[in-house]
Design an enzyme around this catalytic site. Structure first.
Site, PDB file in Angstrom:
ATOM      1  N   ASP A 253      12.190  90.358  53.109  1.00  0.00           N
ATOM      2  CA  ASP A 253      12.098  91.794  53.513  1.00  0.00           C
ATOM      3  C   ASP A 253      13.102  92.936  53.206  1.00  0.00           C
ATOM      4  OD1 ASP A 253       9.408  91.204  54.133  1.00  0.00           O
ATOM      5  OD2 ASP A 253       9.944  91.164  56.211  1.00  0.00           O
TER       6      ASP A 253
ATOM      7  N   LYS B 184      12.983  93.746  47.949  1.00  0.00           N
ATOM      8  CA  LYS B 184      12.829  93.392  46.568  1.00  0.00           C
ATOM      9  C   LYS B 184      11.825  93.895  45.781  1.00  0.00           C
ATOM     10  CE  LYS B 184      11.850  89.512  48.532  1.00  0.00           C
ATOM     11  NZ  LYS B 184      12.122  89.550  50.130  1.00  0.00           N
ATOM     12  N   GLY B 185      10.855  94.231  46.493  1.00  0.00           N
ATOM     13  CA  GLY B 185       9.743  95.013  45.555  1.00  0.00           C
ATOM     14  C   GLY B 185      10.006  96.324  45.067  1.00  0.00           C
TER      15      GLY B 185
ATOM     16  N   ASN C 285       2.184  85.000  51.749  1.00  0.00           N
ATOM     17  CA  ASN C 285       3.065  85.263  53.004  1.00  0.00           C
ATOM     18  C   ASN C 285       4.020  86.238  52.574  1.00  0.00           C
ATOM     19  OD1 ASN C 285       4.424  83.665  50.762  1.00  0.00           O
ATOM     20  ND2 ASN C 285       5.519  82.454  52.285  1.00  0.00           N
ATOM     21  N   ALA C 286       4.187  86.695  51.355  1.00  0.00           N
ATOM     22  CA  ALA C 286       5.382  87.866  50.819  1.00  0.00           C
ATOM     23  C   ALA C 286       4.425  89.046  51.071  1.00  0.00           C
ATOM     24  CB  ALA C 286       5.691  87.460  49.391  1.00  0.00           C
TER      25      ALA C 286
ATOM     26  N   HIS D 116       5.473  92.938  49.227  1.00  0.00           N
ATOM     27  CA  HIS D 116       6.553  93.530  48.562  1.00  0.00           C
ATOM     28  C   HIS D 116       6.025  95.074  48.365  1.00  0.00           C
ATOM     29  CE1 HIS D 116       8.233  89.693  46.730  1.00  0.00           C
ATOM     30  NE2 HIS D 116       8.198  89.733  48.020  1.00  0.00           N
TER      31      HIS D 116
ATOM     32  N   GLN E 299      10.383  85.928  49.742  1.00  0.00           N
ATOM     33  CA  GLN E 299      11.436  85.677  51.259  1.00  0.00           C
ATOM     34  C   GLN E 299      12.613  85.911  50.633  1.00  0.00           C
ATOM     35  OE1 GLN E 299       8.501  82.979  50.010  1.00  0.00           O
ATOM     36  NE2 GLN E 299       7.303  84.414  50.780  1.00  0.00           N
TER      37      GLN E 299
ATOM     38  N   THR F  58       1.909  90.969  57.890  1.00  0.00           N
ATOM     39  CA  THR F  58       1.345  90.966  59.170  1.00  0.00           C
ATOM     40  C   THR F  58       1.094  92.023  60.039  1.00  0.00           C
ATOM     41  OG1 THR F  58       3.385  89.768  60.102  1.00  0.00           O
ATOM     42  CG2 THR F  58       2.041  88.362  59.002  1.00  0.00           C
ATOM     43  N   GLY F  59       2.002  92.945  59.956  1.00  0.00           N
ATOM     44  CA  GLY F  59       2.398  94.101  60.598  1.00  0.00           C
ATOM     45  C   GLY F  59       3.135  93.766  61.912  1.00  0.00           C
TER      46      GLY F  59
ATOM     47  N   ASP G 298      20.379 104.197  54.565  1.00  0.00           N
ATOM     48  CA  ASP G 298      20.071 105.333  55.181  1.00  0.00           C
ATOM     49  C   ASP G 298      19.603 105.037  56.783  1.00  0.00           C
ATOM     50  OD1 ASP G 298      17.926 103.994  53.801  1.00  0.00           O
ATOM     51  OD2 ASP G 298      16.825 105.338  54.880  1.00  0.00           O
TER      52      ASP G 298
ATOM     53  N   VAL H 267      18.851 104.350  49.423  1.00  0.00           N
ATOM     54  CA  VAL H 267      18.809 105.144  50.389  1.00  0.00           C
ATOM     55  C   VAL H 267      17.396 105.910  50.884  1.00  0.00           C
ATOM     56  CG1 VAL H 267      21.090 105.942  50.092  1.00  0.00           C
ATOM     57  CG2 VAL H 267      19.279 107.319  48.776  1.00  0.00           C
TER      58      VAL H 267
HETATM   59  P1  GDP Z   1      10.249  92.855  50.153  1.00  0.00           P
HETATM   60  O1  GDP Z   1       9.494  91.934  50.986  1.00  0.00           O
HETATM   61  O2  GDP Z   1      11.700  92.313  50.009  1.00  0.00           O
HETATM   62  O3  GDP Z   1       9.718  93.407  48.923  1.00  0.00           O
HETATM   63  O4  GDP Z   1      10.585  94.172  51.270  1.00  0.00           O
HETATM   64  P2  GDP Z   1       9.350  94.618  52.186  1.00  0.00           P
HETATM   65  O5  GDP Z   1       8.598  95.555  51.209  1.00  0.00           O
HETATM   66  O6  GDP Z   1       8.577  93.723  53.006  1.00  0.00           O
HETATM   67  O7  GDP Z   1      10.208  95.662  53.109  1.00  0.00           O
HETATM   68  C1  GDP Z   1      11.125  96.539  52.608  1.00  0.00           C
HETATM   69  C2  GDP Z   1      10.779  97.874  53.561  1.00  0.00           C
HETATM   70  O8  GDP Z   1      11.909  98.801  53.406  1.00  0.00           O
HETATM   71  C3  GDP Z   1       9.451  98.552  53.008  1.00  0.00           C
HETATM   72  O9  GDP Z   1       8.833  99.218  53.742  1.00  0.00           O
HETATM   73  C4  GDP Z   1      10.181  99.612  51.861  1.00  0.00           C
HETATM   74  O10 GDP Z   1       9.343 100.465  51.445  1.00  0.00           O
HETATM   75  C5  GDP Z   1      11.289  99.970  52.638  1.00  0.00           C
HETATM   76  N1  GDP Z   1      12.563 100.319  51.858  1.00  0.00           N
HETATM   77  C6  GDP Z   1      12.979  99.624  50.978  1.00  0.00           C
HETATM   78  N2  GDP Z   1      14.330 100.328  50.536  1.00  0.00           N
HETATM   79  C7  GDP Z   1      14.531 101.104  51.656  1.00  0.00           C
HETATM   80  C8  GDP Z   1      15.517 102.045  51.732  1.00  0.00           C
HETATM   81  O11 GDP Z   1      16.801 102.058  51.059  1.00  0.00           O
HETATM   82  N3  GDP Z   1      15.572 102.624  52.975  1.00  0.00           N
HETATM   83  C9  GDP Z   1      14.517 102.875  53.616  1.00  0.00           C
HETATM   84  N4  GDP Z   1      14.482 103.643  54.687  1.00  0.00           N
HETATM   85  N5  GDP Z   1      13.552 102.051  53.480  1.00  0.00           N
HETATM   86  C10 GDP Z   1      13.385 101.115  52.213  1.00  0.00           C
HETATM   87  P1  IMO Z   2       8.901  88.767  51.569  1.00  0.00           P
HETATM   88  O1  IMO Z   2       8.699  88.205  50.351  1.00  0.00           O
HETATM   89  C1  IMO Z   2       9.805  87.818  55.664  1.00  0.00           C
HETATM   90  C2  IMO Z   2       8.544  84.072  57.372  1.00  0.00           C
HETATM   91  C3  IMO Z   2       7.337  84.094  58.426  1.00  0.00           C
HETATM   92  C4  IMO Z   2       7.997  82.712  59.140  1.00  0.00           C
HETATM   93  C5  IMO Z   2       8.275  81.795  58.208  1.00  0.00           C
HETATM   94  C6  IMO Z   2       7.403  80.887  57.577  1.00  0.00           C
HETATM   95  O2  IMO Z   2       7.976  89.813  51.970  1.00  0.00           O
HETATM   96  O3  IMO Z   2      10.243  88.728  51.800  1.00  0.00           O
HETATM   97  P2  IMO Z   2       5.091  81.156  56.264  1.00  0.00           P
HETATM   98  O4  IMO Z   2       4.098  82.015  56.174  1.00  0.00           O
HETATM   99  O5  IMO Z   2       5.904  81.048  54.968  1.00  0.00           O
HETATM  100  O6  IMO Z   2       4.765  79.756  56.655  1.00  0.00           O
HETATM  101  O7  IMO Z   2       6.251  81.569  57.279  1.00  0.00           O
HETATM  102  O8  IMO Z   2       8.855  82.666  57.095  1.00  0.00           O
HETATM  103  N1  IMO Z   2       8.193  84.481  56.125  1.00  0.00           N
HETATM  104  C7  IMO Z   2       8.690  85.991  55.733  1.00  0.00           C
HETATM  105  N2  IMO Z   2       9.582  86.950  56.467  1.00  0.00           N
HETATM  106  N3  IMO Z   2       9.577  88.170  54.457  1.00  0.00           N
HETATM  107  C8  IMO Z   2       8.618  87.189  53.906  1.00  0.00           C
HETATM  108  O9  IMO Z   2       8.469  87.512  52.394  1.00  0.00           O
HETATM  109  C9  IMO Z   2       8.139  86.065  54.327  1.00  0.00           C
HETATM  110  N4  IMO Z   2       7.551  84.957  54.060  1.00  0.00           N
HETATM  111  C10 IMO Z   2       7.443  84.303  55.041  1.00  0.00           C
HETATM  112  O10 IMO Z   2       7.428  85.124  59.289  1.00  0.00           O
HETATM  113  O11 IMO Z   2       9.028  83.154  60.164  1.00  0.00           O
HETATM  114 MG    MG Z   3       8.171  91.770  52.611  1.00  0.00          MG
END
Ligand code: GDP
Ligand code: IMO
Ligand code: MG
Length: 423
Positions: A13, A16-17, A38-39, A41, A224, A301-302, A333, A413
């Site tokens: 998290d 990356k997306g 599980n991802a 993005h 991940q 998963t929220g 930020d 930011v």
């Molecule tokens: P990923 O799994 O690596 O693609 O990341 P996620 O999408 O799960 O989580 C990143 C969260 O941070 C998302 O809600 C994005 O919209 C948000 N986000 C990404 N970059 C920034 C940033 O620079 N600032 C803030 N405030 N939010 C960001």
């Molecule tokens: P992205 O790509 C954050 C965590 C789960 C759990 C462990 C194992 O969005 O960064 P699994 O479902 O793979 O058996 O879960 O890994 N987990 C993540 N945490 N971002 C993810 O993906 C994750 N994918 C799995 O919360 O602790």
């Molecule tokens: Mg994520």
């Protein structure tokens, strides 16, 4: 042409997306190399927020081809939902989205097994997203899995039945109370398979070989983060694939010598969702503020994400095992307004100061040692160039660059595509 990699350096998290979407204009092909639904993005532009689980984050760009690599595991039901969500954007999915025949399928019983295994673990549960990831990769390495390419064979349903029956007896073995209606789950599954079969299946290693040969620019998208890697993460609280750079070679069939830039992405602080050790985790108001301002809830998963200060010891570890060549720092930020910010620069491990990530980082063995720096008061979210960044944030960045010996090329930011500062 070399293949660049983008991967998370923390517990997922990192953003990356967002960054794959920002970089896609420079590439012809975006290829996911591991993980599955599980991802989550997240991408934001034109006032719309999109969450992708299996589909690569370059899908919204007209000229990019998106490849789901052999290292990915696909749940046809979730995949169908993702496609349904994309329907209204009129993307030419049939020609823009290509799926490796060697990618493994997540069956409904894999999801049930995940739930049964977690329930049986009780307090020691991994905190899995319950998407069936672990059981699917177990069947892959156990040489029992069903792959996308099998859907083109006549006997795949027999293979399916035999495997699902075996899974049912394994679920019984766990001896936990899991309620399910397999017929209903299978009806959704077979419907979704029909839709999946409308898409383009490819021999992805051959496709990517030809693409590299003809000079196409490829960006491999990780899922991940490094601390969730099956080998180098905080085992057993990890996912079931190699999330680190080597995973891109096995997950796409790209030779190590063809890897170009390795882009490592990290948050200016740290988050983790699910169970497992987290040395810099905060249980106070500061951690709660990070969670609230950063909107730290899992995109899949929220669940609320646990928050804490940046762990430079863990970050150095991740940089080294991946051979990172450029860094991207996200969510600076979110820390705006803290008078001081902290960075964990070493650990007290069993009473002694250590500068590396030891085998066991459970709370009873580890006390983080922090460096305190001045925070930045200013709101960063409207800034568009590196010159506008506050002096104290620049000091934070300079310190990290000096310690990590790698440039931080992007400072993010805000969640929107436009809230991205290139340095
Ligand atoms: P990923 O799994 O690596 O693609 O990341 P996620 O999408 O799960 O989580 C990143 C969260 O941070 C998302 O809600 C994005 O919209 C948000 N986000 C990404 N970059 C920034 C940033 O620079 N600032 C803030 N405030 N939010 C960001
Ligand atoms: P992205 O790509 C954050 C965590 C789960 C759990 C462990 C194992 O969005 O960064 P699994 O479902 O793979 O058996 O879960 O890994 N987990 C993540 N945490 N971002 C993810 O993906 C994750 N994918 C799995 O919360 O602790
Ligand atoms: Mg994520």
């Amino acid at each position: 042409m070399a293949v660049d990699l983008l991967l998370g350096l923390q517990w997922g998290d990192e953003g990356k997306g967002k960054i794959v979407d920002v970089l896609t204009k420079n590439y012809n092909i975006i290829a996911r190399f591991q993980g599955g639904p599980n991802a989550g993005h997240t991408l934001e532009f034109d006032g719309i927020k999109h969450v992708l689980h299996t589909i690569p984050s370059g899908i919204f760009h007209d000229n990019a081809i998106n490849v789901v690599g052999n290292g990915v595991v696909i749940d046809p039901v979730i995949f169908k939902k993702e496609l349904d969500n994309l329907n209204k954007f009129n993307l030419d999915i049939k020609s823009k989205l290509l799926i490796s025949r060697k990618a493994h399928l997540i069956l409904p019983t894999h999801r049930l097994l995940d739930a049964a295994s977690e329930a049986a673990k009780g307090k020691a549960k991994i905190g899995s997203t319950l998407k069936g990831i672990g059981p699917t990769y177990m069947d892959k390495t156990g040489r029992n899995g069903i792959r996308v390419g099998d859907l083109e064979l006549n006997n795949w349903k027999e293979k399916y039945r035999a495997l699902a029956d075996k899974h049912e007896s394994m679920i019984d073995f766990h001896n936990v109370d899991i309620q399910y209606d397999l017929q209903e789950l299978e009806s959704d599954f077979f419907n979704a398979i029909k839709e999946l079969k409308q898409l383009t299946f490819i021999d992805s290693e051959e496709y990517l070989y030809q693409a590299q040969k003809s000079g196409k620019k490829i960006l491999a998208e990780g899922a991940q983060g490094s601390l969730l890697d099956i080998d180098f993460g905080t085992y057993p609280y990890v996912t079931s694939s190699n999330t680190t750079a080597a995973g891109a070679c096995t997950g796409l069939g790209v030779p190590p010598g063809n890897i170009g830039g390795v882009f490592g992405i990290f948050k200016a602080y740290t988050t983790r969702v699910g169970s497992g050790p987290f040395p810099t985790e905060l249980f106070d108001k500061v951690g709660a503020t990070m969670g609230r301002v950063g909107n730290e809830f899992g995109a899949t998963t929220g669940r609320p994400r646990r928050c804490g200060w940046l762990d430079l010891v863990a970050l150095k570890y991740a940089v080294r095992i991946n051979g990172v060549s450029e860094l991207m720092m996200m969510k600076a930020d979110v820390l705006s307004g803290f008078k001081t910010v902290k960075i964990c620069i070493a650990y007290k491990y069993k009473g002694e100061k250590v500068n590396h990530l030891p085998y066991n980082i459970e709370a009873e063995n580890i006390v983080p040692i922090y460096k305190e720096m001045k925070g930045w008061e200013k709101d960063l979210t409207k800034m568009t160039s590196a010159e506008q960044l506050p002096e104290t944030l620049i000091e934070y960045i300079d310190y990290l660059e000096a310690e990590l010996e790698i440039p931080i090329k992007i400072v993010s930011v805000g969640p929107d595509r436009k809230q991205t500062i290139h340095r």
